[in-house]
Design a protein around this motif. Structure first.
Motif, PDB file in Angstrom:
ATOM      1  N   GLU A   1      30.684  52.934  44.890  1.00 28.12           N
ATOM      2  CA  GLU A   1      31.127  52.855  43.491  1.00 28.12           C
ATOM      3  C   GLU A   1      32.195  51.796  43.240  1.00 28.12           C
ATOM      4  N   SER A   2      32.735  51.201  44.304  1.00 28.51           N
ATOM      5  CA  SER A   2      33.733  50.144  44.098  1.00 28.51           C
ATOM      6  C   SER A   2      33.100  49.025  43.275  1.00 28.51           C
ATOM      7  N   CYS A   3      33.826  48.542  42.275  1.00 25.77           N
ATOM      8  CA  CYS A   3      33.233  47.479  41.445  1.00 25.77           C
ATOM      9  C   CYS A   3      33.329  46.133  42.131  1.00 25.77           C
ATOM     10  N   GLY A   4      34.110  46.061  43.203  1.00 30.76           N
ATOM     11  CA  GLY A   4      34.166  44.835  43.996  1.00 30.76           C
ATOM     12  C   GLY A   4      35.141  43.797  43.478  1.00 30.76           C
ATOM     13  N   PHE A   5      35.865  44.113  42.441  1.00 31.15           N
ATOM     14  CA  PHE A   5      36.756  43.121  41.826  1.00 31.15           C
ATOM     15  C   PHE A   5      37.948  42.772  42.718  1.00 31.15           C
ATOM     16  N   CYS A   6      38.547  43.800  43.343  1.00 27.36           N
ATOM     17  CA  CYS A   6      39.755  43.489  44.132  1.00 27.36           C
ATOM     18  C   CYS A   6      39.504  43.741  45.623  1.00 27.36           C
ATOM     19  N   THR A   7      40.178  42.906  46.442  1.00 26.44           N
ATOM     20  CA  THR A   7      39.924  42.929  47.886  1.00 26.44           C
ATOM     21  C   THR A   7      40.312  44.254  48.557  1.00 26.44           C
ATOM     22  N   PRO A   8      41.470  44.829  48.242  1.00 34.13           N
ATOM     23  CA  PRO A   8      41.832  46.066  48.959  1.00 34.13           C
ATOM     24  C   PRO A   8      40.742  47.131  48.873  1.00 34.13           C
ATOM     25  N   CYS A   9      40.169  47.281  47.689  1.00 30.55           N
ATOM     26  CA  CYS A   9      39.161  48.331  47.514  1.00 30.55           C
ATOM     27  C   CYS A   9      37.813  47.885  48.072  1.00 30.55           C
ATOM     28  N   ARG A  10      37.423  46.642  47.764  1.00 25.47           N
ATOM     29  CA  ARG A  10      36.098  46.173  48.206  1.00 25.47           C
ATOM     30  C   ARG A  10      36.009  46.153  49.736  1.00 25.47           C
TER      31      ARG A  10
ATOM     32  N   SER B   1      47.961  48.814  46.674  1.00 27.59           N
ATOM     33  CA  SER B   1      47.628  47.510  46.101  1.00 27.59           C
ATOM     34  C   SER B   1      46.280  47.411  45.399  1.00 27.59           C
ATOM     35  N   ALA B   2      45.503  48.467  45.346  1.00 29.39           N
ATOM     36  CA  ALA B   2      44.211  48.349  44.638  1.00 29.39           C
ATOM     37  C   ALA B   2      44.476  48.171  43.140  1.00 29.39           C
ATOM     38  N   HIS B   3      43.535  47.533  42.484  1.00 25.43           N
ATOM     39  CA  HIS B   3      43.726  47.162  41.081  1.00 25.43           C
ATOM     40  C   HIS B   3      43.643  48.353  40.128  1.00 25.43           C
ATOM     41  N   CYS B   4      42.816  49.352  40.462  1.00 25.35           N
ATOM     42  CA  CYS B   4      42.683  50.479  39.528  1.00 25.35           C
ATOM     43  C   CYS B   4      42.699  51.810  40.273  1.00 25.35           C
ATOM     44  N   GLY B   5      42.631  52.880  39.504  1.00 22.91           N
ATOM     45  CA  GLY B   5      42.731  54.220  40.056  1.00 22.91           C
ATOM     46  C   GLY B   5      41.645  54.561  41.055  1.00 22.91           C
ATOM     47  N   LEU B   6      40.491  53.902  40.967  1.00 17.15           N
ATOM     48  CA  LEU B   6      39.447  54.218  41.947  1.00 17.15           C
ATOM     49  C   LEU B   6      39.936  53.852  43.340  1.00 17.15           C
ATOM     50  N   GLY B   7      40.460  52.639  43.463  1.00 22.35           N
ATOM     51  CA  GLY B   7      40.908  52.177  44.776  1.00 22.35           C
ATOM     52  C   GLY B   7      42.151  52.906  45.264  1.00 22.35           C
ATOM     53  N   THR B   8      43.075  53.206  44.344  1.00 23.89           N
ATOM     54  CA  THR B   8      44.319  53.841  44.802  1.00 23.89           C
ATOM     55  C   THR B   8      44.093  55.288  45.239  1.00 23.89           C
TER      56      THR B   8
ATOM     57  N   TYR C   1      30.429  55.047  38.376  1.00 23.28           N
ATOM     58  CA  TYR C   1      31.562  55.987  38.323  1.00 23.28           C
ATOM     59  C   TYR C   1      32.810  55.339  37.753  1.00 23.28           C
ATOM     60  N   VAL C   2      33.050  54.067  38.108  1.00 24.46           N
ATOM     61  CA  VAL C   2      34.303  53.443  37.687  1.00 24.46           C
ATOM     62  C   VAL C   2      34.370  53.298  36.168  1.00 24.46           C
ATOM     63  N   CYS C   3      33.224  53.390  35.489  1.00 22.35           N
ATOM     64  CA  CYS C   3      33.236  53.313  34.023  1.00 22.35           C
ATOM     65  C   CYS C   3      33.931  54.514  33.388  1.00 22.35           C
TER      66      CYS C   3
HETATM   67  S1  SF4 Z   1      40.160  49.275  42.872  1.00 21.16           S
HETATM   68 FE1  SF4 Z   1      39.132  49.322  40.919  1.00 21.16          FE
HETATM   69  S2  SF4 Z   1      39.108  47.157  40.319  1.00 21.16           S
HETATM   70 FE2  SF4 Z   1      39.498  47.166  42.514  1.00 21.16          FE
HETATM   71  S3  SF4 Z   1      37.424  46.974  43.408  1.00 21.16           S
HETATM   72 FE3  SF4 Z   1      37.970  49.153  43.309  1.00 21.16          FE
HETATM   73  S4  SF4 Z   1      36.988  49.832  41.433  1.00 21.16           S
HETATM   74 FE4  SF4 Z   1      37.136  47.602  41.298  1.00 21.16          FE
END
Ligand code: SF4
Ligand SMILES: Cc1cc2nc3c(=O)[nH]c(=O)nc-3n(C[C@H](O)[C@H](O)[C@H](O)COP(=O)(O)O)c2cc1C
Length: 595
Positions: A487-496, A532-539, A327-329
């Protein structure tokens, strides 16, 4: 089956051996061998110059790629909340039982694998599944029964009854975009007659904003890309459409693809791109052949290729890239990473794709609907488009409507339409809540149905899921928190981590072990993600939790075991065994709650 060496040899010879081909090659290998064999990884590593470990990480990243064989019939049930409301769980359990297969584990004879997958974009005709990547909609017990028979008899999917694979457009309301057909090539003729500046002015006047969600002005985006100096520019059509409950791009790609390609070519002509990509979500594999045919028709009509419409130097062609279940793609920078053959990890922004996108070159990324609208504006003008909608949200918008209503499907409305109007039109009765803009969107209670869908009020990428009063909204929330964890890509801690914690807390509420403290935690973690999430998925992942907590507090409070700030875990009771073992049961050995 063709031996692996000659298959790979043909693939690399036909489709190239540059590193950006990796994902497309992996998809081809997966299709042919139902997994990515070890030897294929070694060959691809050598030929593409990519270390094997990097190839493993790409395979692990995409849900549709596997290092171990899947069943000959690889079945994935769509698991959006609307599929659940239509009984997908029971159907999947029934199929697993009939075929004697455990979810996610290939049957011993290697014949079949069954599992769940995220929303497949068929919410208006669910429950749905994918069999070897091809969509089957409107599942019933009878249809499942027939599929079981076909699988046991070993009938190839290509020979299954055609009606299984019918995906209807289901257009329920047309307005200015869907009513006006575009004559093939007319937007490009307009470009050649009027010139690029005039078309950009038309786009500015039209006020067209991106239909993928963020609402960035299309004319501004194209101009920024054109003005970014570089030897190459690119155009990307974002057909990832992974937001749960969204399927309007599916319909545009099925019945209006020529207009979408016209919009891409128009954009290419303006920004100076020679190449465009359509990034098609893996779940829409069944559209690939028709789309390829449409591209070929356009090449034959000199609307793609070199010297388009006889204009020297107007060279542009389009290539379709498939996604593989991530999904994050859909997030534009993750999409670009994926186009480059890598894992779809969102990039740091800025720089934005308009200056540094595909291969670090200026790139326009637009939604399918945006490109379709742009082509029409080039022909009918900015005023025509502006004549509908509101001052900040001009034109019309396509909505994917599903859930508890009599007439689910695709509806085109001028921006500014009220939620109440939409509900009336689609036959939604006794509505408890509307989830607007998918899992990442907003939960709207009845007292807000007067609100307008527009960037000035409630913005929407185009999904509207209806929930009647019999529905348990916590099930919707839980479906979404699970989706975001998955679907979290796991890159950033807040979202993962935060996404997982939120999901666990919602589960705790669901099973009746939560306290007010957990609700407090849910809100706190949700705010951390938003900030603080890195991208729109996390926010956006906490939106449904926070919205329902605020607007439907009873959904949570009636399940809480303790409404004061006390732990749900009874430590005193848990220590009972230790007390017995140590023979200690005096007053000091007890913990008193509330003292
Ligand atoms: S917020 Fe975006 S970059 Fe961070 S883990 Fe979630 S999907 Fe990945
Ligand atoms: C997690 C996530 C998923 C997204 N998925 C899509 C998508 O499927 N389609 C889409 O057009 N935009 C999607 N977007 C928005 C894109 O990043 C981007 O803004 C859009 O493609 C730009 O096109 P537009 O200007 O025409 O809207 C997504 C954004 C995020 C954060």
């Amino acid at each position: 089956m063709q031996d692996l060496d000659s298959f790979l040899h043909g693939l690399l010879a036909e489709s190239g051996d540059t590193p950006d081909r990796l994902l497309q090659h992996l998809i081809a290998v997966q299709k042919q061998y139902s997994h990515i064999p070890y030897d294929a990884i070694q060959v691809l590593s050598e030929r593409l110059g990519i270390p094997p470990v990097q190839i493993y990480s790409v395979i692990e990243y995409y849900a549709f790629l596997h290092r171990n064989p899947r069943g000959k019939y690889d079945i994935r049930f769509s698991d959006n909340i609307t599929d659940r409301m239509l009984g997908n769980r029971l159907l999947m359990q029934g199929m697993c039982k009939k075929l004697a297969v455990e979810p996610g584990i290939p049957r011993d004879d290697g014949k079949v694998t069954i599992e769940m997958t995220s929303c497949t974009g068929l919410c208006d005709q669910g429950p749905a599944l994918l069999v070897n990547g091809i969509a089957v909609s409107k599942l019933t017990e009878m249809r499942i029964h027939k599929m079981v028979g076909l699988i046991e008899a070993g009938v190839p999917v290509g020979k299954w009854p055609g009606k299984f694979f019918i995906v209807e457009d289901n257009i329920q309301r047309r307005d200015m975009l869907l009513n006006k057909r575009l004559i093939k090539g007319s937007a490009l003729e307009s470009l050649l007659v009027k010139g690029a500046d005039a078309i950009l002015n038309d786009l500015d006047e039209s006020g067209l904003r991106g239909r993928g969600g963020a609402g960035f002005k299309a004319g501004t985006k194209w101009r920024l890309c054109r003005d970014a100096a570089a030897d190459e520019h690119y155009v990307v059509c974002n057909a990832d459409e992974g937001e749960p409950g969204t399927f309007k791009d599916r319909v545009l790609l099925n019945s209006y693809a020529d207009s979408v390609f016209e919009g891409m070519t128009l954009c290419g002509g303006i920004v100076g791109a020679r190449k465009g990509f359509l990034y098609l979500r893996g779940e829409y594999l069944y559209l690939l052949k028709t789309l390829e045919n449409t591209l070929q028709e356009r090449r034959d009509a000199n609307l793609l290729g070199n010297n388009i419409l006889g204009q020297e130097g107007f060279d542009f062609d389009i290539e379709i890239h498939l996604g593989a279940g991530a999904y994050v793609c859909g997030e534009e920078s993750a999409l670009i990473e994926s186009l480059e053959g890598k894992r779809g990890i969102p990039r740091k922004r800025p720089p934005f794709p308009v200056t540094s996108g595909y291969m670090q070159k200026p790139t326009v990324v637009n939604n399918v609907e945006t490109l379709l609208a742009a082509a029409r504006i080039a022909v009918y003008g900015g005023d025509w488009f502006r004549s509908a909608g509101t001052p900040e949200s001009t034109g019309t918008k396509l909505f994917s409507i599903s859930g508890d209503c009599e007439r689910p499907g695709v509806y085109e409305y001028p921006f500014g339409v009220t939620i109440r109007q939409v509900l009336e039109d689609c036959g939604a009765l006794d509505t408890q809540a509307v989830q607007l803009s998918g899992a990442a969107g907003f939960t709207i209670p009845p007292q807000e149905f007067y609100r307008q869908i527009a960037f000035e009020d409630v913005p929407s990428g185009g999904s509207l899921m209806v929930f009647n009063r019999q529905r348990d909204l916590l099930k919707m929330v839980l479906n979404f928190t699970r989706f975001f964890c998955h679907e979290s890509c796991g890159f950033c801690t807040p979202c993962r981590i935060g996404g997982r914690l939120m999901n666990d807390l919602v589960e705790k509420v669901m099973v009746g072990y939560a306290t007010s403290y957990d609700i407090h935690e849910l809100k706190k973690i949700g705010r951390v993600l938003q900030k603080s999430a890195h991208c729109g998925l996390g926010t956006t992942a906490p939106n449904a939790v926070l919205d329902t907590l605020q607007k439907f507090p009873g959904t949570y409070s009636r399940r809480l075991v303790n409404k004061s700030y006390e732990p749900a875990f009874n430590l005193d009771k848990a220590l009972e065994v230790s007390r017995q073992l140590t023979g200690r049961d005096d007053e000091e050995a007890h913990l008193r709650l509330g003292n």
